[in-house]
Design a protein around this motif. Structure first.
Motif, mmCIF file in Angstrom:
data_model
loop_
_atom_site.group_PDB
_atom_site.id
_atom_site.type_symbol
_atom_site.label_atom_id
_atom_site.label_comp_id
_atom_site.label_asym_id
_atom_site.label_seq_id
_atom_site.Cartn_x
_atom_site.Cartn_y
_atom_site.Cartn_z
ATOM 1 N N GLU A 44 19.676 -0.733 0.876
ATOM 2 C CA GLU A 44 20.397 -1.154 2.083
ATOM 3 C C GLU A 44 19.467 -1.771 3.122
ATOM 4 O OE1 GLU A 44 22.956 2.067 3.633
ATOM 5 O OE2 GLU A 44 22.883 2.894 1.602
ATOM 6 N N MET A 45 18.148 -1.584 2.942
ATOM 7 C CA MET A 45 17.195 -2.019 3.985
ATOM 8 C C MET A 45 16.863 -3.499 3.793
ATOM 9 S SD MET A 45 14.815 1.385 4.215
ATOM 10 C CE MET A 45 15.567 3.018 4.144
ATOM 11 N N THR A 46 17.818 -4.331 4.163
ATOM 12 C CA THR A 46 17.785 -5.731 3.758
ATOM 13 C C THR A 46 16.690 -6.550 4.432
ATOM 14 O OG1 THR A 46 19.561 -5.956 5.350
ATOM 15 C CG2 THR A 46 20.186 -5.950 3.030
ATOM 16 N N ASP A 47 16.076 -6.017 5.493
ATOM 17 C CA ASP A 47 14.970 -6.782 6.077
ATOM 18 C C ASP A 47 13.617 -6.408 5.467
ATOM 19 O OD1 ASP A 47 14.910 -4.311 7.244
ATOM 20 O OD2 ASP A 47 14.974 -5.025 9.321
ATOM 21 N N LEU A 48 13.639 -5.634 4.399
ATOM 22 C CA LEU A 48 12.410 -5.383 3.640
ATOM 23 C C LEU A 48 12.467 -6.230 2.371
ATOM 24 C CD1 LEU A 48 12.261 -1.449 3.680
ATOM 25 C CD2 LEU A 48 11.104 -3.017 5.243
ATOM 26 N N PRO A 49 11.322 -6.841 1.997
ATOM 27 C CA PRO A 49 11.313 -7.646 0.772
ATOM 28 C C PRO A 49 11.745 -6.810 -0.438
ATOM 29 C CG PRO A 49 9.202 -7.803 1.938
ATOM 30 C CD PRO A 49 10.020 -6.804 2.664
ATOM 31 N N LEU A 50 12.418 -7.443 -1.347
ATOM 32 C CA LEU A 50 12.986 -6.743 -2.496
ATOM 33 C C LEU A 50 11.935 -5.949 -3.282
ATOM 34 C CD1 LEU A 50 15.763 -6.418 -3.814
ATOM 35 C CD2 LEU A 50 15.153 -8.304 -5.342
ATOM 36 N N LEU A 52 9.183 -4.765 -2.249
ATOM 37 C CA LEU A 52 8.742 -3.618 -1.450
ATOM 38 C C LEU A 52 9.750 -2.480 -1.549
ATOM 39 C CD1 LEU A 52 6.918 -2.223 0.567
ATOM 40 C CD2 LEU A 52 8.030 -3.484 2.405
ATOM 41 N N ARG A 53 11.029 -2.825 -1.503
ATOM 42 C CA ARG A 53 12.063 -1.787 -1.607
ATOM 43 C C ARG A 53 11.905 -1.001 -2.906
ATOM 44 N NH1 ARG A 53 17.347 -5.165 -0.901
ATOM 45 N NH2 ARG A 53 16.278 -6.827 0.215
ATOM 46 N N LYS A 54 11.553 -1.711 -3.958
ATOM 47 C CA LYS A 54 11.376 -1.045 -5.256
ATOM 48 C C LYS A 54 10.183 -0.093 -5.206
ATOM 49 C CE LYS A 54 13.899 -3.643 -8.527
ATOM 50 N NZ LYS A 54 14.342 -4.875 -7.830
ATOM 51 N N THR A 55 9.068 -0.579 -4.634
ATOM 52 C CA THR A 55 7.878 0.281 -4.532
ATOM 53 C C THR A 55 8.200 1.528 -3.725
ATOM 54 O OG1 THR A 55 6.619 -1.759 -4.354
ATOM 55 C CG2 THR A 55 5.435 0.273 -3.843
ATOM 56 N N LEU A 56 8.883 1.334 -2.595
ATOM 57 C CA LEU A 56 9.189 2.470 -1.722
ATOM 58 C C LEU A 56 10.071 3.486 -2.440
ATOM 59 C CD1 LEU A 56 9.868 0.567 1.634
ATOM 60 C CD2 LEU A 56 7.817 1.850 1.002
ATOM 61 N N ALA A 57 11.068 2.978 -3.151
ATOM 62 C CA ALA A 57 11.996 3.884 -3.841
ATOM 63 C C ALA A 57 11.251 4.724 -4.874
ATOM 64 C CB ALA A 57 13.102 3.084 -4.506
ATOM 65 N N ASP A 58 10.182 4.153 -5.407
ATOM 66 C CA ASP A 58 9.395 4.873 -6.398
ATOM 67 C C ASP A 58 8.493 5.917 -5.732
ATOM 68 O OD1 ASP A 58 8.473 5.318 -8.994
ATOM 69 O OD2 ASP A 58 6.627 4.220 -8.463
ATOM 70 N N ARG A 59 7.897 5.542 -4.601
ATOM 71 C CA ARG A 59 6.931 6.444 -3.932
ATOM 72 C C ARG A 59 7.598 7.520 -3.090
ATOM 73 N NH1 ARG A 59 1.667 4.432 -3.951
ATOM 74 N NH2 ARG A 59 1.578 2.923 -5.639
#
Ligand code: SAH
Ligand code: SF4
Length: 345
Positions: A44-50, A52-59
Motif C-alpha cells: 500500500e506504500m505507493t510512494d516507495l519504489p516497488l 524497496l517495498r519487496k526488500t522491506l517486506a522481507d526484512r
C-alpha cells in the motif's frame, strides 16, 4: 534479523532504514503509512519504489491481527475477538461515550496474576503480546470505524497485567502517544495495574500516561484473598508507591474497586478505603462485580454500592460508580476470555 516496525520509535526506525542503506527519511515515510494511513502492507506504500517495498517486506514482515469476531452490545459497545498468529485469542472492547470512543486493549493473552474475581485469570498466562500486537488492536479497530478520529481514549484494562509485560507495553504506548505515531494525548491513555510496585516506579520515570490501580480491598487479608499479588506487594508498599508516584500538574491516580457482595462492600470497608487514600490525589471507580459462568461471587446490592460511594464522598474523595457496559456480550470488566462464545466465556 527481522524487526517489528510497530514496536520501534522514530529514531530506531530511521536507524534501521539507514542500516539497510536507505535515506533516514524513509523511516518517517514508513511510520506515516503505518500509523496515519493505517496501511496493512508495504504494497500500500505507493510512494516507495516497488523493489524497496519487496526488500522491506522481507526484512520487517508486517503482521496484522485477524479479526475472528465482532460482537455488538445493545448499548453500542463492541467487542473484538482477535486471533494471534500462533493461536490464542485476545479481546479489545470499543466503548461509545457521549462525544468520543474509548478502546480497552489487552496486554497479554491470559494473565498470570490469579485474581479470584476475574475471568481472564482462569486461563492463566498464555503469552505476552509483542509491542506490535498491542498497537495492532488500535489499528484494527480504527480501520473498522467510520470516523476513526473519534477514538480518543485508550485504556489498558483488557486481558493481562500490563506491567508484567513491561518492555512491550512501554514500546507500544510510546507509539500510541508519539506525534508521528497514533498521536493520542498522554492524558487520554490509562494503564491499569494490579499493583506490581517496582514496575510502577519504573513507569513513573519512563512515561507520562495516567495510572489506575486495582485496589479492590482495604485490608491485607481481604486483598490477599482476592488478589494473590498482595502477598508480594502488600497495601503498605502499594500505597507508599502511589504516594511517591510522580503526578504532573492536576493529574490523579484512579483507584478501581470491584465491589463484591458480602466480601468487600461494607461501610467499614469504605471507611478503610478512604483512610488508605488520604494524602493521595485519588479518584475512585467503583465497579459492581460482573458475574461470569462459574464465578461463585455475587454482585453487591444497589444499596451497598450507594452507601459505599456516600462514605467516600463525605470524605471528599471523588467516587464514580461504573456501570459496566457490554455485559450482554461479556465485554465488561473481568469478563474477557479470548473465546468467541460469550456463554462459554
Ligand atoms: N490487569 C490489570 C488490568 C486489567 S483488569 C488490573 O488488574 O488492573 C481491569 C479491571 O477489571 C481491574 O480493575 C479489575 O479489578 C476489574 N475486574 C476484573 N474482574 C472483574 C469482574 N468480574 N467484575 C468487575 N470488574 C472486574
Ligand atoms: Fe490479571 Fe487484572 Fe484479571 Fe487480576 S484483574 S487476573 S491482574 S487481568
Amino acid at each position: 534479523m527481522k524487526v517489528e516496525l510497530k514496536g520501534l520509535d522514530a529514531l530506531e526506525t530511521a536507524q534501521w532504514a539507514e542500516s539497510l542503506g536507505l535515506e533516514p527519511y524513509r523511516g518517517g515515510q514508513i511510520r506515516k503509512w503505518l500509523f496515519k494511513r493505517l496501511a496493512r502492507s508495504f504494497d500500500e506504500m505507493t510512494d516507495l519504489p516497488l523493489s524497496l517495498r519487496k526488500t522491506l517486506a522481507d526484512r520487517a514482515p508486517l503482521n496484522h491481527l485477524e479479526t475472528a469476531k465482532v460482537l455488538s452490545s445493545r448499548d453500542g459497545t463492541k467487542k473484538f475477538l482477535f486471533r494471534l498468529h500462533d493461536g490464542p485469542g485476545i479481546e479489545s472492547v470499543l466503548i461509545p461515550e457521549k462525544d468520543h470512543f474509548t478502546l480497552c486493549i489487552s496486554s497479554q493473552a491470559g494473565c498470570a496474576m490469579g485474581c479470584r474475581f476475574c475471568l481472564t485469570a482462569k486461563q492463566g498466562l498464555k503469552r505476552n503480546l509483542s509491542p506490535g500486537e498491542i498497537v495492532d488492536q488500535v489499528l484494527e479497530v480504527k480501520r473498522s470505524m467510520e470516523r476513526p478520529e473519534r477514538l480518543t481514549n485508550i485504556v489498558l484494562m483488557g486481558m493481562g497485567e500490563p506491567l508484567a509485560n513491561y518492555e512491550a507495553v512501554v514500546r507500544a504506548l510510546r507509539n500510541l502517544v508519539a506525534d508521528d505515531g497514533l498521536n493520542f494525548s498522554h492524558r487520554k491513555v490509562t494503564l491499569s495495574t494490579s499493583g506490581l510496585v517496582p514496575a510502577m516506579e519504573r513507569l513513573g520515570r519512563d512515561l507520562e500516561v495516567n495510572l489506575a490501580v486495582s485496589l479492590n480491598a482495604a485490608d491485607d487479608d481481604t486483598r490477599s484473598m482476592l488478589m494473590p499479588v498482595n502477598r508480594k506487594y502488600p497495601l503498605g508498599d502499594l500505597m507508599a508507591a502511589c504516594r511517591r508516584y510522580p503526578l504532573p500538574h492536576r493529574k490523579m491516580i484512579t483507584f478501581e474497586y470491584v465491589l463484591i457482595g458480602g466480601v468487600n462492600d461494607s461501610a467499614e470497608d469504605a471507611r478503610k478505603t478512604a483512610a488508605l487514600l488520604s494524602g493521595i490525589r485519588a479518584k475512585v471507580n467503583l465497579i459492581p462485580f460482573n458475574p461470569h459462568p462459574g464465578s461463585t461471587m455475587a454482585p453487591p446490592s444497589e444499596h451497598r454500592v450507594l452507601a459505599f460511594q456516600e462514605v467516600l464522598l463525605e470524605r471528599n474523595i471523588t467516587a464514580i460508580i461504573r456501570k459496566s457496559k457490554g455485559r450482554d456480550i461479556a465485554a465488561a470488566c473481568g469478563q474477557l476470555s479470548g473465546t468467541q462464545d460469550p456463554a462459554a466465556g
